[in-house]
Design a protein around this motif. Structure first.
Motif, short mmCIF file in Angstrom:
data_model
loop_
_atom_site.label_atom_id
_atom_site.label_comp_id
_atom_site.label_asym_id
_atom_site.label_seq_id
_atom_site.Cartn_x
_atom_site.Cartn_y
_atom_site.Cartn_z
N VAL A 94 7.21 -1.24 -0.62
CA VAL A 94 6.47 -2.68 -0.69
C VAL A 94 5.43 -2.83 0.42
CG1 VAL A 94 6.54 -5.03 -1.24
CG2 VAL A 94 7.75 -3.36 -2.61
N ASP A 95 6.22 -2.80 1.82
CA ASP A 95 5.74 -3.22 3.04
C ASP A 95 5.74 -1.97 4.11
OD1 ASP A 95 5.59 -6.09 2.52
OD2 ASP A 95 7.72 -6.07 2.64
N GLY A 96 5.84 -0.79 3.25
CA GLY A 96 5.58 0.23 4.19
C GLY A 96 6.65 0.55 5.38
N LEU A 97 7.93 0.14 5.05
CA LEU A 97 9.16 0.16 5.75
C LEU A 97 10.13 1.38 5.51
CD1 LEU A 97 9.95 -3.54 6.00
CD2 LEU A 97 8.54 -2.25 7.49
N VAL A 98 10.98 2.00 6.44
CA VAL A 98 11.94 2.82 6.10
C VAL A 98 13.31 2.13 6.67
CG1 VAL A 98 10.49 4.96 6.00
CG2 VAL A 98 11.39 3.99 7.85
N ASN A 99 14.41 2.70 6.13
CA ASN A 99 15.52 2.25 6.72
C ASN A 99 15.97 0.72 6.86
OD1 ASN A 99 16.18 5.16 7.04
ND2 ASN A 99 15.12 4.90 9.01
N LEU A 100 15.81 -0.09 5.65
CA LEU A 100 15.99 -1.47 5.91
C LEU A 100 17.03 -2.24 6.49
CD1 LEU A 100 14.85 -2.18 2.19
CD2 LEU A 100 13.46 -1.85 4.11
N TRP A 101 16.89 -3.16 7.01
CA TRP A 101 18.01 -3.75 7.84
C TRP A 101 18.54 -5.15 7.00
CZ3 TRP A 101 16.95 -8.56 9.63
CH2 TRP A 101 15.49 -8.94 9.94
N ARG A 102 17.89 -5.44 6.22
CA ARG A 102 18.21 -6.78 5.45
C ARG A 102 17.90 -6.40 3.99
NH1 ARG A 102 13.76 -11.37 7.23
NH2 ARG A 102 11.83 -10.11 6.37
N ARG A 103 18.58 -7.10 3.22
CA ARG A 103 18.51 -7.03 1.78
C ARG A 103 17.08 -7.41 1.34
NH1 ARG A 103 21.64 -5.97 -2.61
NH2 ARG A 103 21.14 -6.76 -4.78
N PRO A 104 16.40 -6.75 0.49
CA PRO A 104 15.06 -7.21 -0.09
C PRO A 104 15.09 -8.14 -1.01
CG PRO A 104 15.46 -4.84 0.03
CD PRO A 104 16.59 -5.34 0.12
N LYS A 105 14.08 -8.88 -1.38
CA LYS A 105 13.94 -9.89 -2.42
C LYS A 105 14.34 -9.43 -3.78
CE LYS A 105 10.49 -12.42 0.29
NZ LYS A 105 9.05 -12.82 0.20
N PRO A 106 14.87 -10.23 -4.55
CA PRO A 106 15.39 -9.69 -5.98
C PRO A 106 13.99 -9.26 -6.77
CG PRO A 106 16.44 -11.92 -5.51
CD PRO A 106 15.41 -11.63 -4.23
N ALA A 107 12.82 -9.73 -6.54
CA ALA A 107 11.64 -9.22 -7.12
C ALA A 107 11.14 -7.91 -6.45
CB ALA A 107 10.35 -10.10 -6.74
N THR A 108 11.69 -7.56 -5.30
CA THR A 108 11.32 -6.10 -4.91
C THR A 108 12.31 -5.21 -5.42
OG1 THR A 108 10.33 -7.21 -2.74
CG2 THR A 108 11.09 -4.83 -2.52
#
Length: 248
Positions: A94-108
Motif C-alpha cells: 500500500v505504501d511501497g514498504l517491505v518488512n513491516l515494523w508495526r502492525r498495519p491498519k485494519p483496513a490495510t
C-alpha cells in the motif's frame, strides 16, 4: 508511456507502450533492466524525454509516480525477510514498504487478505515468506503490487525459477489480470517467447540497447526479426496456446 530520443540506449529511439499487455523480449544485455529502471525513475535518460502515465521525467515527482507503478521482480523479492508473513508482504505494498515494523491498519490488512484471496492464495496469509514456493511468492508479489491500486504493472522475469506446472499456472493468472483490474497497463519482461500467451496485445524486441521492432504481437513475433534478435537462425511456431521458438 513514451520514451523519446533515449540515448542511454545504443541509438536515439522512440519506444511507446500501448494499453493492454506488452511483452518486452530480448537476450541478456539487451537493455531490459535499463528500460525498467528508467520507467520507475531509478535511471535517468542522458537526453531526450521520458513520459510515464502522463508525467514527464524531470518535471514531475517520480517518488509520487512510483505509487502508481506496481513492480514484481527479483529486486523486490530479494529485500523481503524470510520471516515476513505473506499478509504483511501484501500490506506493505500500500505504501511501497517491505518488512513491516508495526502492525498495519485494519483496513490495510482487510485489503491484503482480499487480494490474496483474489489471487487464490488466501490460505497463505500467515505463512512466512521463506516457506513459500516460487510460484506462491509470485502470486503474493502481484497481490502486493496491486495493493497500491497501480495504473501500470511491471512483471520482470516473473516466470524465472518456476517449474513447468507452476509456469503454466502463473501464465493463466496473467491472462486473468486484465479482467481482475480493468484498465491496468501491464509490461511483461521475458527472455522466452513461450511465455507470450494469446492475451498479450503488443510486443517490443530489444537488442543491444535499441528497439529492433515494436507493435502488435502478430506483427512483431516473426522469424526473421527473432533470428536477428538472438543472432542465429530460429524456428518459430504458433498454436492456440501460444508461441514456441527453437534453434534448428
Amino acid at each position: 508511456m513514451t520514451l523519446k530520443g533515449f540515448k542511454s540506449f545504443a541509438s536515439p529511439t522512440t519506444l511507446r507502450f500501448e494499453p493492454g499487455i506488452t511483452c518486452v523480449v530480448g537476450p541478456n544485455g539487451s537493455g531490459k533492466s535499463s528500460l525498467l529502471a528508467a520507467l520507475t525513475g531509478y535511471f535517468a535518460p542522458t537526453s531526450g524525454s521520458l513520459s510515464v502515465l502522463g508525467e514527464t521525467f524531470g518535471r514531475s515527482d517520480w517518488r509520487e509516480l512510483r505509487r502508481r507503478i506496481g513492480l514484481v521482480g527479483p529486486s523486490v523479492a530479494a529485500m523481503i525477510q524470510p520471516a515476513e508473513p505473506a499478509l504483511s508482504v501484501v500490506a506493505g505494498g500500500v505504501d511501497g514498504l517491505v518488512n513491516l515494523w508495526r502492525r498495519p491498519k485494519p483496513a490495510t490488512l482487510a485489503l491484503a487478505r482480499r487480494l490474496l484471496r483474489l489471487l487464490k492464495v488466501g490460505g497463505l496469509a500467515a505463512r512466512p515468506w521463506g516457506h513459500l514456493s516460487q510460484g506462491e511468492r509470485q502470486r503474493v508479489l502481484i497481490a502486493r503490487a496491486l495493493a497500491s491500486d497501480p495504473a501500470l504493472l511491471i512483471l520482470d522475469e516473473s516466470c524465472a525459477g518456476l517449474d513447468p506446472v507452476a509456469r503454466t499456472e502463473f501464465l493463466a493468472l496473467v491472462k486473468r489480470l486484465p479482467k481482475l483490474k480493468p484498465g491496468l497497463a501491464i509490461v511483461f519482461v521475458t527472455h522466452h517467447v513461450e511465455e507470450i500467451v494469446p492475451v498479450f496485445t503488443h510486443a517490443l524486441l530489444l537488442r543491444k540497447g535499441a528497439k529492433l521492432a515494436a507493435g502488435p504481437v502478430a506483427e512483431v513475433l516473426r522469424r526473421p526479426q527473432l533470428a536477428e534478435l538472438f543472432g542465429r537462425p530460429v524456428v518459430l511456431s504458433k498454436t492456440r496456446a501460444g508461441w514456441s521458438l527453437r534453434t534448428p
